[in-house]
Design an enzyme around this catalytic site. Structure first.
Site, short mmCIF file in Angstrom:
data_model
loop_
_atom_site.label_atom_id
_atom_site.label_comp_id
_atom_site.label_asym_id
_atom_site.label_seq_id
_atom_site.Cartn_x
_atom_site.Cartn_y
_atom_site.Cartn_z
N GLU B 69 13.73 -14.41 4.42
CA GLU B 69 13.74 -13.79 3.09
C GLU B 69 14.15 -14.85 2.09
OE1 GLU B 69 12.95 -10.69 1.68
OE2 GLU B 69 13.51 -11.79 -0.14
N ASP B 118 4.28 -8.14 -1.06
CA ASP B 118 3.85 -8.08 -2.46
C ASP B 118 2.32 -7.91 -2.52
OD1 ASP B 118 3.24 -8.59 -5.16
OD2 ASP B 118 5.00 -9.88 -5.36
N LYS B 122 -3.96 -8.43 -8.76
CA LYS B 122 -5.03 -9.10 -9.52
C LYS B 122 -5.87 -10.01 -8.63
CE LYS B 122 -2.57 -8.90 -13.87
NZ LYS B 122 -1.64 -9.60 -14.78
N ASP B 154 2.20 0.41 1.79
CA ASP B 154 1.78 1.65 1.13
C ASP B 154 0.77 1.34 0.04
OD1 ASP B 154 3.49 0.35 -0.63
OD2 ASP B 154 4.14 2.23 -1.56
N TYR B 194 12.22 0.49 1.68
CA TYR B 194 11.14 0.79 0.76
C TYR B 194 10.30 1.96 1.29
CZ TYR B 194 6.99 0.06 -2.09
OH TYR B 194 5.94 0.24 -2.95
N GLU B 195 9.99 1.90 2.56
CA GLU B 195 9.18 2.93 3.21
C GLU B 195 9.84 4.30 3.12
OE1 GLU B 195 8.38 1.72 7.18
OE2 GLU B 195 7.17 3.49 7.71
#
Lengths: 214, 214
Positions: B69, B118, B122, B154, B194-195
């Site tokens: 990380e 991430d 774009k 997700d 996050y999940e």
């Protein structure tokens, strides 16, 4: 797709041998003779009531289409529409679409569509799914080198299976959509009857994948 | 993942060289020396606050884990948990996970996890997505022959891209989930922070894919 039995169907089919064949093996390698113009050939395996393939034929007069559908009362609906509004670039085959290698010569087909095929959700019926490897082998045989499949479904299990099956078969993914209607407009996505009815209940999945030339 | 700056983070990191490295290039080929036992090595690229990798380390004492990380204030949270509750099979690397080939020798890693990377939505940032072909090439290098990636997200766009990218790279799909939480239980799916928070808003996608031995 299940529809009510149509007593008039066999008679209508018998009356229009110029639009529909009941024995597509006899046209193997000869499909172009059925059309007004010699031009690329695209087929749909399991056409249902034909909304997709009729709209495709209208939009693309430069392509010849064959709609394959096994249910008498279902393909008779396409035929009825075709009698009422003739399309010189659409032919019908009343037959089991699983047997494509019996109906088309190697490399006779330019593109193959599978729309909302039966999901056969039980594991023991895996081999009946139209994206099972044995069917993919058939599609590869009749398609031109670098030929493509376009496959749409709303069935999550079938799409998960199909992604894995097509990948494991060595197909090259061109594009994947996990919620087609979130991005596609009616201009670039021709809907099937089923799709129009059921897309409100969940995402429509789509993939375009190529059989790379060996 | 963005978190508030933690003024205590650098000091805590400096105080625990036995648990965390700030220069993982120095451990290239030597990772097993950091663990109590010599056993298979699995790594997570982008570990966030570490809920996933800590739970994996607890459930699988027979596997060694490295959490990578880059954000100081984020990896410090994992470190704090690890100081409070030691795990002999989890090591931390405070570094940019994109550079895996600088941190691991070829074939040093048994499995690689990517969780909620991430999405870089774009098109012009496509090359930054952690499933872009250049990163896949790095993962293939550090993984054992037939090594696998497990990837969850997700983000629909990122998953669509990843399916195509991994397929085009020649990876073999083992299994695909288009709504993981519809079928997986907490017993067989270790969730990230996050999940847990975001799975209520839409499906969680997952794939397990292999780099076939050449």
């Amino acid at each position: 797709m299940r529809v009510r039995n149509k007593p008039w169907a066999p008679k209508l089919i018998a009356a229009h041998p110029e639009l529909i064949t009941e024995d597509p093996t006899q046209l193997k390698g000869q499909w172009q003779s059925r059309f007004a113009k010699q031009q690329p050939l695209q087929i749909e395996v399991g056409s249902g009531k034909g909304q997709f393939i009729i709209e495709m034929a209208k939009r693309h007069p430069e392509i010849n289409y064959v709609a394959i559908e096994i249910q008498t009362s279902v393909i008779a609906i396409i035929l009825k529409k075709l009698v009422e509004e003739p399309l010189p670039n659409l032919q019908l085959a009343h037959a089991d679409g699983q047997a494509v290698t019996a109906f088309f010569e190697p490399h006779e087909v330019d593109r193959l569509y599978l729309n909302f095929s039966d999901p056969w959700p039980k594991s023991r019926h895996e081999k009946r799914r139209l994206t099972y490897k044995s069917f993919l082998a058939g599609y590869r045989e009749v398609l031109k080198p670098n030929g493509q499949i376009e496959f749409k479904t709303d069935n999550r299990g079938l799409f998960e299976f199909s992604l894995t099956s097509m990948n494991n078969f060595g197909m090259q993914f061109e594009q994947v959509w996990l919620d087609l209607h979130a991005v596609a407009t009616p201009e670039d996505n021709v809907e099937t009857e089923y799709e129009q009815k059921f897309s409100q209940f969940g995402p429509i999945y789509k993939i375009i994948a190529t059989f790379p030339a060996k």
